[in-house]
Scaffold this motif. Structure first.
Motif, PDB file in Angstrom:
ATOM      1  N   SER A 169      -2.216   1.318   6.767  1.00 23.56           N
ATOM      2  CA  SER A 169      -3.108   2.020   5.850  1.00 23.56           C
ATOM      3  C   SER A 169      -4.570   1.815   6.255  1.00 23.56           C
ATOM      4  O   SER A 169      -5.363   2.764   6.254  1.00 23.56           O
ATOM      5  N   ARG A 170      -4.919   0.592   6.607  1.00 18.21           N
ATOM      6  CA  ARG A 170      -6.289   0.289   7.034  1.00 18.21           C
ATOM      7  C   ARG A 170      -6.635   1.075   8.305  1.00 18.21           C
ATOM      8  O   ARG A 170      -7.702   1.664   8.414  1.00 18.21           O
ATOM      9  N   ILE A 177       0.086   9.667   4.903  1.00 21.44           N
ATOM     10  CA  ILE A 177      -0.155   9.049   6.207  1.00 21.44           C
ATOM     11  C   ILE A 177       1.082   9.256   7.076  1.00 21.44           C
ATOM     12  O   ILE A 177       2.195   8.941   6.655  1.00 21.44           O
ATOM     13  N   VAL A 219       0.839  -1.192   0.000  1.00 21.50           N
ATOM     14  CA  VAL A 219       0.000   0.000   0.000  1.00 21.50           C
ATOM     15  C   VAL A 219       0.874   1.243   0.000  1.00 21.50           C
ATOM     16  O   VAL A 219       1.856   1.322   0.733  1.00 21.50           O
ATOM     17  N   ASP A 220       0.517   2.212  -0.820  1.00 19.35           N
ATOM     18  CA  ASP A 220       1.226   3.485  -0.869  1.00 19.35           C
ATOM     19  C   ASP A 220       0.859   4.286   0.376  1.00 19.35           C
ATOM     20  O   ASP A 220      -0.310   4.531   0.647  1.00 19.35           O
ATOM     21  N   GLY A 221       1.864   4.701   1.128  1.00 12.38           N
ATOM     22  CA  GLY A 221       1.617   5.392   2.385  1.00 12.38           C
ATOM     23  C   GLY A 221       1.605   6.900   2.304  1.00 12.38           C
ATOM     24  O   GLY A 221       1.511   7.570   3.336  1.00 12.38           O
ATOM     25  N   TYR A 234       5.270   6.795   3.649  1.00 12.99           N
ATOM     26  CA  TYR A 234       4.713   7.252   4.920  1.00 12.99           C
ATOM     27  C   TYR A 234       5.599   8.335   5.529  1.00 12.99           C
ATOM     28  O   TYR A 234       6.820   8.293   5.407  1.00 12.99           O
ATOM     29  N   SER A 249       2.432  -2.385   5.796  1.00  9.80           N
ATOM     30  CA  SER A 249       1.814  -1.299   5.040  1.00  9.80           C
ATOM     31  C   SER A 249       0.295  -1.440   5.008  1.00  9.80           C
ATOM     32  O   SER A 249      -0.426  -0.453   5.136  1.00  9.80           O
ATOM     33  N   ARG A 250      -0.197  -2.658   4.878  1.00 11.98           N
ATOM     34  CA  ARG A 250      -1.648  -2.857   4.813  1.00 11.98           C
ATOM     35  C   ARG A 250      -2.347  -2.528   6.136  1.00 11.98           C
ATOM     36  O   ARG A 250      -3.367  -1.856   6.154  1.00 11.98           O
ATOM     37  N   ASP A 286      -1.554  10.065  12.020  1.00 17.14           N
ATOM     38  CA  ASP A 286      -2.735   9.325  11.582  1.00 17.14           C
ATOM     39  C   ASP A 286      -2.866   7.983  12.279  1.00 17.14           C
ATOM     40  O   ASP A 286      -3.949   7.410  12.324  1.00 17.14           O
ATOM     41  N   ALA A 339      -5.226   3.886   9.428  1.00 18.42           N
ATOM     42  CA  ALA A 339      -5.279   5.316   9.119  1.00 18.42           C
ATOM     43  C   ALA A 339      -6.558   5.672   8.371  1.00 18.42           C
ATOM     44  O   ALA A 339      -7.137   6.738   8.595  1.00 18.42           O
ATOM     45  N   SER A 340      -7.030   4.793   7.498  1.00 17.01           N
ATOM     46  CA  SER A 340      -8.253   5.090   6.746  1.00 17.01           C
ATOM     47  C   SER A 340      -9.459   5.129   7.670  1.00 17.01           C
ATOM     48  O   SER A 340     -10.393   5.891   7.445  1.00 17.01           O
TER      49      SER A 340
END
Length: 136
Positions: free
Chosen positions: A123-124, A12, A7-9, A36, A119-120, A59, A126-127
């Motif tokens: 990202s999850r 974040i 995942v592109d950070g 990130y 990364s996953r 985040d 932070a979303s």
């Protein structure tokens, strides 16, 4: 691992809390390579001081569980109390610690972890904060 598996950070910012210098350096370097923003501190007390200075900067908090002084679960509880909605992801190489602490509502990542898994999960987490912030 394929390039699109990570995942592109970008956008974040992660507060990394890790008392082991080698693991902290690896985590921050890896996250920075993924885009990130990072800030690394070596203990929970430093993490709380950093958050107090700039509470809206981060985040997600990514913390080791087993640390001297306040542990990661205690830190997570304090972050949850002081900064509701700021996600906390915990990591540990001790599976028995993760099993004992699994009922505290924090995402848990087992060490050693892959770049993809790191990364996953960040990202999850932070979303979730971004969705919560957007709906407030």
């Amino acid at each position: 691992m394929t390039v699109d598996a990570v995942v592109d950070g970008r956008g974040i910012c992660v507060l990394v809390v890790e008392d082991n210098r080698e693991v902290g350096a690896f985590s921050t370097q890896t996250l920075e390579e993924l885009g990130y923003g990072t800030h690394w501190v070596e203990n929970a007390e430093a993490a709380l001081a950093t958050l107090a200075e700039k509470p809206v900067t981060y985040d997600v908090v990514f913390s080791d569980v087993v640390m001297p002084g306040m542990n990661g679960v205690e830190l997570g509880r304090e972050v949850r109390r002081l900064y509701p909605g700021l996600p906390v992801v915990l990591t540990s190489g001790y599976s028995h610690v993760l099993a004992q602490e699994s009922d505290h509502g924090f995402e848990l990542l087992q060490k050693p972890y892959s770049v993809d898994a790191l990364s996953r999960i960040l990202s999850r987490a932070a979303s979730k904060r971004r969705r919560r912030t957007a709906s407030e």
